[in-house]
Structures are given as structure tokens and as C-alpha cells.
Scaffold this motif. Structure first.
Motif, PDB file in Angstrom:
ATOM      1  N   UNK A   1     -14.391  -3.815  -7.503  1.00  0.00           N
ATOM      2  CA  UNK A   1     -15.082  -4.974  -6.950  1.00  0.00           C
ATOM      3  C   UNK A   1     -15.359  -4.816  -5.458  1.00  0.00           C
ATOM      4  N   UNK A   2     -16.470  -5.409  -5.031  1.00  0.00           N
ATOM      5  CA  UNK A   2     -16.796  -5.579  -3.619  1.00  0.00           C
ATOM      6  C   UNK A   2     -16.324  -6.956  -3.178  1.00  0.00           C
ATOM      7  N   UNK A   3     -15.666  -7.017  -2.030  1.00  0.00           N
ATOM      8  CA  UNK A   3     -15.290  -8.291  -1.426  1.00  0.00           C
ATOM      9  C   UNK A   3     -15.946  -8.319  -0.051  1.00  0.00           C
ATOM     10  N   UNK A   4     -16.971  -9.143   0.090  1.00  0.00           N
ATOM     11  CA  UNK A   4     -17.779  -9.185   1.300  1.00  0.00           C
ATOM     12  C   UNK A   4     -17.640 -10.554   1.958  1.00  0.00           C
ATOM     13  N   UNK A   5     -17.007 -10.595   3.115  1.00  0.00           N
ATOM     14  CA  UNK A   5     -16.859 -11.836   3.878  1.00  0.00           C
ATOM     15  C   UNK A   5     -17.933 -11.815   4.955  1.00  0.00           C
ATOM     16  N   UNK A   6     -18.904 -12.712   4.831  1.00  0.00           N
ATOM     17  CA  UNK A   6     -20.065 -12.653   5.719  1.00  0.00           C
ATOM     18  C   UNK A   6     -20.476 -14.054   6.152  1.00  0.00           C
ATOM     19  N   UNK A   7     -21.581 -14.126   6.870  1.00  0.00           N
ATOM     20  CA  UNK A   7     -22.074 -15.419   7.342  1.00  0.00           C
ATOM     21  C   UNK A   7     -23.390 -15.254   8.056  1.00  0.00           C
ATOM     22  N   UNK A   8     -23.933 -16.360   8.469  1.00  0.00           N
ATOM     23  CA  UNK A   8     -25.167 -16.379   9.247  1.00  0.00           C
ATOM     24  C   UNK A   8     -24.853 -17.099  10.553  1.00  0.00           C
ATOM     25  N   UNK A   9     -24.816 -16.351  11.671  1.00  0.00           N
ATOM     26  CA  UNK A   9     -24.391 -16.909  12.948  1.00  0.00           C
ATOM     27  C   UNK A   9     -25.249 -16.342  14.063  1.00  0.00           C
TER      28      UNK A   9
ATOM     29  N   UNK B   1     -19.999 -16.543  -5.228  1.00  0.00           N
ATOM     30  CA  UNK B   1     -19.910 -16.822  -3.798  1.00  0.00           C
ATOM     31  C   UNK B   1     -18.960 -17.988  -3.581  1.00  0.00           C
ATOM     32  N   UNK B   2     -18.072 -17.833  -2.597  1.00  0.00           N
ATOM     33  CA  UNK B   2     -17.157 -18.907  -2.217  1.00  0.00           C
ATOM     34  C   UNK B   2     -17.472 -19.346  -0.789  1.00  0.00           C
TER      35      UNK B   2
ATOM     36  N   UNK C   1     -21.678 -23.051  11.290  1.00  0.00           N
ATOM     37  CA  UNK C   1     -22.606 -22.113  10.685  1.00  0.00           C
ATOM     38  C   UNK C   1     -22.171 -21.769   9.265  1.00  0.00           C
ATOM     39  N   UNK C   2     -22.946 -20.931   8.614  1.00  0.00           N
ATOM     40  CA  UNK C   2     -22.668 -20.565   7.227  1.00  0.00           C
ATOM     41  C   UNK C   2     -21.693 -19.396   7.160  1.00  0.00           C
ATOM     42  N   UNK C   3     -20.563 -19.590   6.502  1.00  0.00           N
ATOM     43  CA  UNK C   3     -19.582 -18.533   6.300  1.00  0.00           C
ATOM     44  C   UNK C   3     -19.126 -18.589   4.837  1.00  0.00           C
ATOM     45  N   UNK C   4     -18.936 -17.421   4.259  1.00  0.00           N
ATOM     46  CA  UNK C   4     -18.670 -17.362   2.821  1.00  0.00           C
ATOM     47  C   UNK C   4     -18.086 -16.011   2.467  1.00  0.00           C
ATOM     48  N   UNK C   5     -17.616 -15.904   1.241  1.00  0.00           N
ATOM     49  CA  UNK C   5     -17.223 -14.624   0.662  1.00  0.00           C
ATOM     50  C   UNK C   5     -18.033 -14.407  -0.617  1.00  0.00           C
ATOM     51  N   UNK C   6     -18.483 -13.185  -0.789  1.00  0.00           N
ATOM     52  CA  UNK C   6     -19.158 -12.795  -2.022  1.00  0.00           C
ATOM     53  C   UNK C   6     -18.285 -11.760  -2.710  1.00  0.00           C
ATOM     54  N   UNK C   7     -17.901 -12.060  -3.942  1.00  0.00           N
ATOM     55  CA  UNK C   7     -17.050 -11.144  -4.714  1.00  0.00           C
ATOM     56  C   UNK C   7     -17.895 -10.636  -5.881  1.00  0.00           C
ATOM     57  N   UNK C   8     -18.086  -9.317  -5.927  1.00  0.00           N
ATOM     58  CA  UNK C   8     -18.933  -8.708  -6.947  1.00  0.00           C
ATOM     59  C   UNK C   8     -18.123  -7.720  -7.762  1.00  0.00           C
ATOM     60  N   UNK C   9     -18.204  -7.836  -9.079  1.00  0.00           N
ATOM     61  CA  UNK C   9     -17.566  -6.902 -10.001  1.00  0.00           C
ATOM     62  C   UNK C   9     -18.633  -5.921 -10.471  1.00  0.00           C
ATOM     63  N   UNK C  10     -18.329  -4.621 -10.383  1.00  0.00           N
ATOM     64  CA  UNK C  10     -19.343  -3.612 -10.703  1.00  0.00           C
ATOM     65  C   UNK C  10     -18.931  -2.817 -11.924  1.00  0.00           C
TER      66      UNK C  10
END
Length: 233
Positions: free
Chosen positions: A159-167, A208-209, A224-233
Motif C-alpha cells: 500500500x501507498x500511504x500519502x499524507x498531503x494537502x493543498x497549502x 481518502x481521510x 487549508x486542505x490536509x488529508x491522507x490517501x491510502x491506496x492498495x495496489x
């Protein structure tokens, strides 16, 4: 009669700026004060506990092999090592890596750290259960290629665990990022919708969380927008 030569020498052109060197220098300079940000250093107990809780919910049961790309000073790497995971951290800035190594050593936790480009980690044929990235994608010149490189380092079912945002683009203490950052595809961050669209072709499923509503994670309220995207591949 001979002409009198011009005594003023021609200007010497400046050498072109190497973007990788500029980025490395930026984060090397930021390393000393990096942990002063609550979500970087995790020095407040509630902030640290909040991130530990999230990591526990996003990652498989320990021990898992985790690649922490753009690991910075290693705060999340240390949390994961404390949870029993086998952690490899990668960062372009040697001073960040030095601090990450010292942090884990001081805590008596084992983790491996490498100096290298997080966009294409120098891990050879090694494969991982999780690739973790926090607040990195906006700094990369080709985030799509980086996502594909990270997926290629995952085992089946990883899995990818991506903690990102728009700032805003600004870096430490409001200082601007490296010259030319305005040309980055995701300068200033990336929305959850845009990141999900980029990851969806690479994943079997994702979710997305939202994280903006938990001030303990950031040391205070954020707008601002902050979130985590968890992707199972």
C-alpha cells in the motif's frame, strides 16, 4: 594607428543552477529548525500520539517493511520503528538524514536511512509492504513518475500511504522555496481529488481521510486542505 582595446572585460556567464543541488541545499538549511514545527518534530505528546494512532490505522500489523520517502528528520520513521516495523528512510538532504539517524539512535530504535532522491529511491531490488510519503509530492518535478516508481517498490498487496494537502508554497519561516518552484506541477500542494485521480490507475482500491479537522495533528487549527490517501495496489 592601433585601436585601444576596451579595458572592460566581458562578463563571465554564471553557470546554470542545478535544480537537485538547489533543493538539497534548501532542505539542508532547513534541517536545523525543521523539528520546531509541531507536526515535524512531534515533540508535543498529543501530536505524537495522534500521528501514532493514524499510522497504526493505515499500516498493516507489525512487523512490516516500510519505505519512508522524504523522511526528513525521521519523526515518522521513529514512530514506526517503535511500533515494531522495519523502516528504511530516504531523503535528499544529508543533514536531514543525520538528524534522523541520531533521533532513532537516541531512542534506541533500529532504522536504516539513505541519502538519495526520494522520487526514485536508491533501494535497488528491495520491495516493501508500505511506501509512506508526507508533504513531499508538491516538491517533485514529475509526481506521476514518482508515484509509479514507488508502486514498483511495493510487494503484491502493498500500500501507498500519502499524507498531503493543498497549502501555500512558502517554506520554513515564510521563506520562498527554491527558484523555479512555480513551475512544479503541484506547487503549493495537491488537492485530494487531483491526487486520487493520479493514483487510481495504479491502485486496486483507495480511500481518502480528511485531516484538517484535527488540530492536535498540526499543533493548532488549520484552514487549508490536509488529508491522507491510502491506496492498495
Amino acid at each position: 594607428m592601433n585601436a585601444v582595446p576596451d579595458a572592460t572585460p566581458d562578463p563571465v556567464p554564471e553557470p546554470p543552477v542545478d535544480p537537485v543541488s538547489a533543493i538539497r541545499a534548501y532542505w539542508n538549511a532547513a534541517a536545523a529548525a525543521f523539528d520546531e514545527e509541531p507536526d515535524h518534530g512531534l515533540l508535543r505528546e498529543r501530536t505524537r500520539a495522534g500521528w501514532a494512532r493514524l499510522m497504526s490505522s493505515w499500516l498493516p500489523r507489525a512487523p512490516a517493511d516500510v519505505l519512508d520517502v522524504g523522511c526528513g528528520t525521521g519523526s515518522l520513521s521513529l514512530l514506526l520503528a517503535e511500533a515494531g516495523h522495519r523502516v528504511t528512510g530516504v531523503d535528499l538532504a544529508p543533514r536531514m538524514v543525520e538528524r534522523a539517524e541520531a533521533k532513532c539512535a537516541a531512542a534506541g530504535r533500529a532504522a536504516r536511512f539513505l541519502v538519495g532522491d526520494a522520487a526514485d529511491p536508491p533501494t535497488g531490488r528491495e520491495r516493501y509492504d508500505v511506501v509512506l510519503s508526507r508533504h513531499l509530492l508538491w516538491t517533485l518535478p514529475d509526481p506521476g513518475a514518482s508515484l509509479r516508481a514507488w508502486v514498483a517498490r511495493l510487494r503484491p498487496g502493498g500500500r501507498l500511504v500519502l499524507v498531503e494537502g493543498r497549502w501555500r508554497q512558502a517554506g520554513q519561516d515564510g521563506a520562498p522555496y527554491v527558484a523555479g518552484a512555480g513551475a512544479l506541477p503541484w506547487d503549493g500542494g495537491v488537492t485530494a481529488a487531483d491526487l486520487a485521480a493520479a493514483v487510481r490507475p495504479l491502485a486496486a482500491r483507495l480511500h481518502v481521510e480528511p485531516l484538517s479537522g484535527d488540530p492536535e495533528l498540526w499543533g493548532g487549527p488549520v484552514a487549508d486542505e490536509r488529508y491522507a490517501l491510502i491506496a492498495h495496489v
